[in-house]
Design an enzyme around this catalytic site. Structure first.
Site, PDB file in Angstrom:
ATOM      1  N   LEU A 220       0.788  -1.257   0.000  1.00 24.19           N
ATOM      2  CA  LEU A 220       0.000   0.000   0.000  1.00 24.19           C
ATOM      3  C   LEU A 220       0.808   1.289   0.000  1.00 24.19           C
ATOM      4  CD1 LEU A 220      -2.843  -0.713   2.619  1.00 24.19           C
ATOM      5  CD2 LEU A 220      -2.724  -1.422   0.248  1.00 24.19           C
ATOM      6  N   SER A 246      -2.850   4.209  -3.299  1.00 24.45           N
ATOM      7  CA  SER A 246      -2.953   2.766  -3.337  1.00 24.45           C
ATOM      8  C   SER A 246      -4.372   2.256  -3.621  1.00 24.45           C
ATOM      9  CB  SER A 246      -2.473   2.177  -2.015  1.00 24.45           C
ATOM     10  OG  SER A 246      -3.246   2.655  -0.931  1.00 24.45           O
ATOM     11  N   SER A 247      -5.385   3.147  -3.615  1.00 22.16           N
ATOM     12  CA  SER A 247      -6.731   2.651  -3.952  1.00 22.16           C
ATOM     13  C   SER A 247      -6.904   2.649  -5.477  1.00 22.16           C
ATOM     14  CB  SER A 247      -7.805   3.531  -3.294  1.00 22.16           C
ATOM     15  OG  SER A 247      -7.484   3.830  -1.963  1.00 22.16           O
ATOM     16  N   ILE A 267      -3.112   7.390   3.369  1.00 27.99           N
ATOM     17  CA  ILE A 267      -2.174   7.935   4.372  1.00 27.99           C
ATOM     18  C   ILE A 267      -1.278   8.977   3.719  1.00 27.99           C
ATOM     19  CG2 ILE A 267      -0.225   6.336   4.093  1.00 27.99           C
ATOM     20  CD1 ILE A 267       0.086   6.273   7.108  1.00 27.99           C
ATOM     21  N   GLY A 269      -2.288  10.107   0.149  1.00 24.31           N
ATOM     22  CA  GLY A 269      -2.903  10.427  -1.150  1.00 24.31           C
ATOM     23  C   GLY A 269      -3.618   9.254  -1.787  1.00 24.31           C
ATOM     24  N   SER A 270      -3.703   8.138  -1.081  1.00 29.59           N
ATOM     25  CA  SER A 270      -4.199   6.906  -1.709  1.00 29.59           C
ATOM     26  C   SER A 270      -5.653   6.922  -2.145  1.00 29.59           C
ATOM     27  CB  SER A 270      -3.969   5.720  -0.780  1.00 29.59           C
ATOM     28  OG  SER A 270      -2.653   5.295  -0.938  1.00 29.59           O
TER      29      SER A 270
HETATM   30  C1  LIG Z   1       9.117  17.633  -1.352  1.00 30.53           C
HETATM   31  C2  LIG Z   1       9.417  16.235  -1.673  1.00 30.53           C
HETATM   32  C3  LIG Z   1       8.687  15.319  -0.889  1.00 30.53           C
HETATM   33  C4  LIG Z   1       8.730  13.911  -1.109  1.00 30.53           C
HETATM   34  C5  LIG Z   1       7.828  13.172  -0.195  1.00 30.53           C
HETATM   35  C6  LIG Z   1       7.802  11.771  -0.466  1.00 30.53           C
HETATM   36  C7  LIG Z   1       7.732  10.835   0.649  1.00 30.53           C
HETATM   37  C8  LIG Z   1       8.135   9.487   0.123  1.00 30.53           C
HETATM   38  C9  LIG Z   1       7.683   8.375   0.896  1.00 30.53           C
HETATM   39  C10 LIG Z   1       7.417   7.098   0.170  1.00 30.53           C
HETATM   40  C11 LIG Z   1       6.376   7.131  -0.855  1.00 30.53           C
HETATM   41  C12 LIG Z   1       5.031   6.964  -0.365  1.00 30.53           C
HETATM   42  C13 LIG Z   1       3.998   7.035  -1.428  1.00 30.53           C
HETATM   43  C14 LIG Z   1       2.675   7.125  -0.770  1.00 30.53           C
HETATM   44  C15 LIG Z   1       1.533   6.796  -1.664  1.00 30.53           C
HETATM   45  C16 LIG Z   1       0.247   6.725  -0.986  1.00 30.53           C
HETATM   46  C17 LIG Z   1       0.215   5.791   0.184  1.00 30.53           C
HETATM   47  C18 LIG Z   1      -1.154   5.690   0.846  1.00 30.53           C
HETATM   48  O1  LIG Z   1      -1.845   6.663   1.052  1.00 30.53           O
HETATM   49  N1  LIG Z   1      -1.473   4.452   1.278  1.00 30.53           N
HETATM   50  C19 LIG Z   1      -2.730   4.145   1.897  1.00 30.53           C
HETATM   51  C20 LIG Z   1      -2.640   3.370   3.112  1.00 30.53           C
HETATM   52  O2  LIG Z   1      -3.916   3.059   3.590  1.00 30.53           O
END
Ligand SMILES: CCCCCCCCCCCCCCCCCC(=O)NCCO
Length: 614
Positions: A220, A246-247, A267, A269-270
């Site tokens: 996710l 992830s959705s 969590i 943007g999913s």
């Molecule tokens: C200014 C630059 C910033 C970069 C920030 C990036 C953080 C990187 C961390 C790893 C990538 C995570 C991607 C997240 C996608 C969405 C996950 C989500 O919402 N999951 C749902 C869980 O229920």
């Protein structure tokens, strides 16, 4: 004193005597480097053997399950697609109805529940062959039985079921009784949910009919949508593009017209990324307002930046219905641990003119022309409805995505995720992250030093968080800093009289398949509002034009490797949907939905039409 003599010094006498009597003592002492090297080799061989055994076991388990899953899906597709009780014309007519009309026709008996459900099942079976968004179809007999039960209900009694007969798609990380919530991880295959999550149960009690579970990226923590169990989901607007995550299965199902109402989680943007990239609506509620029971994540127990469940739907009406259900008496009975905050109808219906702050870019991540235009069009629409639009600048915008988010999500150094995926086949988008998180701490530290010279500052800052927090004290300090930051942002809103903020959810439209892993920084526009824990929703506003593409060719700055990946994805993006993000203060989902609905009613965005009957 040598290492060996130190060791013997702390050894119990009996052990030392025994070793000496076997002349090991002198032998080992004379060959200490060799002994240590041999021990290291033995340890490595033992670890590797263990890894290979686990990997083989997991491979066997996954391959066996995959065959079963594929067979079950193929059978379901065959049955529903050859259902002569519903024609393709009827499927097209029903699945292209808007949410409000569909709900009304079901409630007043104009449409039978069994017909509607069959229409969505058939549409899903066909579109799934194109975009692969289904993990598992819900048993067709169970669905039919519940649909018949609802059809038997007198029209006059249907008011107690606001979601009467609406087919519901459910992200695979939710507990659905009798199905697995694997998160795309082999280790979780065969772990069958014993009961519905409170959200699924309440939506079902209120008349919704779960009919498919939908795909997710492995673990996710990604905005791609691929895993070694269920495969790759693609975007219905362009199958060479990502559906988001992830959705992502929800985004593709609703975007393709195979569902109108779904359950996701967010969590970072999913919910909002797949909603934006598939031209549908979605809201990430305030974490804590919605029950978290029966929803699985990649960092359970981490409470600094919380994931939350939330709805995606073809239109904002669906989101309103879901939020009403999640703030209902039934929900508070299902999970008494959440605060009893009933849905505030007054706030939803209020006509009070609002002050809406707007921003187009924040932090180091640049935004493409179409993303800016979507926000500008949304601002113009809201201004034309009498709202005051003012420029807004989020203080220390980059703190959320470069500091708090990665520090919280990787607070355990990735331990939970690494354990969950140990020995599993890794999907391409998560593989580098898992490999990095799996390294011993000393190696991580050394590598992070090298990385800090090799990549841009903000990325190095994020990557460094793979080490995890060093101590409980550091965790508490971070938590305190975050709380202070949240309260400063809230006071800024109050002193500037800001009711809501309008901004882009993503800097670019749906990326080419595989690109998200190379440009994770794109999530920064969403992540901000998870860190602050403000509710945030997205509404599709426009589509990328060739003029946008031309403008980006000239103006989008390829200032570092991440921006070069974002830029290359803008080529051939014309036609893809673009959304605007609306944010309100914590626990004010109703105000967020009100603005989203106003926006939706004024923009001319047309959902994707993919008629089956030609
Ligand atoms: C200014 C630059 C910033 C970069 C920030 C990036 C953080 C990187 C961390 C790893 C990538 C995570 C991607 C997240 C996608 C969405 C996950 C989500 O919402 N999951 C749902 C869980 O229920």
């Amino acid at each position: 004193m040598t290492v060996w003599s130190k060791l013997t010094y702390v050894m119990p006498d009996s052990v030392r005597d025994m070793m000496e009597s076997y002349e090991l003592y002198t032998g080992i002492q004379n060959n200490l480097p060799n002994v240590l090297a041999a021990a290291a080799v033995l340890y490595a061989v033992w670890k590797l053997t263990n890894f290979v055994i686990i990997k083989r076991k997991l491979n066997k388990k996954r391959e066996a399950s995959k065959i079963q899953i594929q067979k079950a899906k193929a059978k379901w597709c065959e049955v529903v697609d050859s259902d002569s009780r519903i024609t393709l014309e009827e499927v097209d007519r029903i699945t292209s109805m808007n949410f409000a009309d569909l709900t009304k026709s079901l409630k007043d008996g104009g449409l039978k529940v069994v017909t509607v459900v069959r229409a969505f099942q058939r549409k899903a079976a066909i579109e799934n062959q194109n975009f692969n968004f289904i993990c598992m179809p819900i048993d067709a007999d169970d669905v039919e039985e519940y649909a018949r039960e609802l059809d038997a209900m007198p029209v006059s009694d249907r008011g107690s079921k606001p979601l009467f007969g609406i087919p519901l798609s459910v992200k695979e990380n939710e507990d659905v009784e009798g199905y697995c919530a694997t998160l795309g991880c082999t280790r979780r295959l065969g772990v069958i949910s014993e009961k519905n999550s409170p959200r699924v149960q309440v939506l079902k009690d209120l008349g919704a009919i779960p009919f498919i579970t939908t795909n997710v990226p492995q673990g996710l923590l990604s905005f791609s949508c691929a895993n070694p169990i269920y495969g790759v989901t693609t975007n219905p607007w362009n199958a060479k593009r990502e559906p988001g995550g992830s959705s992502g299965g929800e985004g593709a199902a609703i975007g393709s017209g195979a569902s109108v109402f779904g359950l996701g989680s967010d969590i970072g943007g999913s919910i909002r990324i797949p909603a934006s990239w598939n031209g549908v609506t979605g809201i990430k509620p305030t974490a804590g307002r919605i029950s978290a029971v029966g929803r699985h994540t990649s960092s359970p127990g981490q409470t600094m930046v919380k994931a939350t469940a939330g709805p995606l739907a073809s239109t904002v009406d669906g989101l309103i219905m879901a939020m009403r259900a999640f703030s209902s008496k039934q929900m508070f009975l299902e999970d008494p641990s959440i605060p009893q905050q009933f849905f505030n109808e007054e706030e939803l219906l209020s006509q009070r003119p609002l002050t809406i702050g707007v921003y187009y870019t924040a932090g180091p991540v640049e935004v493409c022309a179409a993303a800016k235009r979507a926000v500008k069009e949304a601002a113009d629409v809201l201004a034309s409805r009498g709202h005051k639009i003012v420029p807004y600048e989020l203080r220390d915008a980059e703190l959320c995505s470069t500091k708090f988010f990665p520090a919280a999500v990787f607070g355990d150094g990735g331990a939970h995720l690494v354990n969950l995926l140990y020995g599993d086949e890794l999907s391409h988008d998560i593989s580098p992250l898992i490999k990095l998180l799996s390294l011993p701490l000393l190696l991580k530290k050394a590598l992070n030093k090298i990385i800090s010279f090799a990549v841009v500052d903000y990325a190095a800052e994020v990557i460094k968080k793979n080490e995890g927090v060093a101590s409980v004290n550091d965790w508490c300090i971070l938590q305190r800093e975050l709380q202070e930051y949240i309260h400063l942002v809230i006071s800024d809103w109050k002193s500037d009289g800001i009711d809501a903020v309008l901004c882009p959810p993503m800097p670019v439209p749906a990326m080419p398949l595989g690109d998200p892993q190379l440009a994770k920084s794109a999530v920064s526009y969403c992540v901000t509002w998870n860190v602050l824990n403000f509710p945030a929703g997205v509404v599709p506003v426009t589509r990328v034009t060739s003029a946008d593409e031309e403008a980006d060719k000239k103006n989008f700055p390829p200032k570092d490797m991440f921006h070069r990946v974002l830029k290359r994805g803008l080529t051939d993006s014309a036609g893809l949907p673009m959304a605007a993000q609306i944010v309100t203060l914590p626990y004010h989902e109703e105000l967020c939905l009100r603005i989203m609905k106003e926006l939706e009613s004024e923009v001319s965005f047309q959902p994707l039409q993919r008629p089956l009957h030609t």
